[in-house]
Scaffold this motif. Structure first.
Motif, short mmCIF file in Angstrom:
data_model
loop_
_atom_site.label_atom_id
_atom_site.label_comp_id
_atom_site.label_asym_id
_atom_site.label_seq_id
_atom_site.Cartn_x
_atom_site.Cartn_y
_atom_site.Cartn_z
N TRP A 83 -50.66 -56.89 -24.38
CA TRP A 83 -51.77 -57.80 -24.60
C TRP A 83 -53.08 -57.04 -24.40
O TRP A 83 -53.31 -56.43 -23.37
N ARG A 86 -55.08 -51.17 -26.96
CA ARG A 86 -55.81 -50.49 -28.03
C ARG A 86 -55.15 -49.13 -28.25
O ARG A 86 -55.20 -48.27 -27.38
N ILE A 109 -46.44 -59.31 -28.49
CA ILE A 109 -47.46 -58.30 -28.76
C ILE A 109 -48.64 -59.06 -29.33
O ILE A 109 -48.57 -59.59 -30.44
N ASP A 111 -53.15 -59.86 -29.47
CA ASP A 111 -54.56 -59.50 -29.28
C ASP A 111 -54.76 -58.00 -29.08
O ASP A 111 -55.54 -57.57 -28.24
N SER A 112 -54.03 -57.21 -29.86
CA SER A 112 -54.08 -55.76 -29.73
C SER A 112 -54.58 -55.13 -31.03
O SER A 112 -54.56 -55.75 -32.08
N SER A 113 -55.02 -53.89 -30.93
CA SER A 113 -55.50 -53.12 -32.08
C SER A 113 -54.66 -51.85 -32.17
O SER A 113 -54.59 -51.08 -31.20
N VAL A 135 -45.49 -61.66 -32.59
CA VAL A 135 -46.59 -60.75 -32.89
C VAL A 135 -47.73 -61.64 -33.38
O VAL A 135 -47.58 -62.30 -34.41
N ASP A 138 -53.07 -59.61 -33.90
CA ASP A 138 -53.21 -58.16 -33.78
C ASP A 138 -53.95 -57.62 -34.99
O ASP A 138 -53.99 -58.25 -36.04
#
Length: 140
Positions: A83, A86, A109, A111-113, A135, A138
């Motif tokens: 979460w 980056r 998975i 709020d990720s980049s 997911v 993202d």
């Protein structure tokens, strides 16, 4: 490389240094992987984070950079959350998957980049099927 740190300061950073020369060698980890591909050899590059048979594992608000190979492999566990992660590795870095749940259950998975040189997320079977994977929100 510009900072990936969140506006709130972030919790940490792990740099795999895949772009730096290996001790006692004139080549980088990424150079080793590229050479293996062109010569038909096998590469033996380390993964940045490998969690085997580990339950309730969380990665939160962290920068993962420049891995020599896969960045995160979660293998055979139940309860993985990534979460606000980056991930940044150049698109030219061979075999640098972002997050790989393998034989994993109850995975989120969010709020990720993820920017890398291979799969952003690669769900794998491992020694058992992967299941219950979410997911969401993202950026790839």
């Amino acid at each position: 490389m510009e900072s990936l740190r969140s506006p709130t300061g972030g919790q940490g950073r792990i740099d795999g240094c895949g772009d730096l020369t290996m001790l006692g060698s004139p080549t980088t980890w990424w150079g080793l992987a590229a050479r293996a591909q062109t010569t038909g050899e096998q590469q033996n590059n380390p993964r940045l984070i490998q969690a085997d048979d580990s339950d309730d594992f969380t990665l939160y608000d962290i920068d993962l950079l420049n891995a020599a190979n896969f960045l995160v492999v979660y293998n055979g566990g139940t309860g993985f959350t990534a979460w606000g992660v980056r991930i940044k590795t150049p698109d030219t870095a061979r075999n640098t998957d972002g997050i790989d749940p393998a034989g994993a259950k109850d995975v989120t998975i969010a709020d990720s980049s993820i920017q890398d040189g291979d799969d952003g997320i690669a769900v794998k079977g491992g020694s058992r099927p992967s299941s219950d994977i979410t997911v969401k929100d993202d950026h790839f």
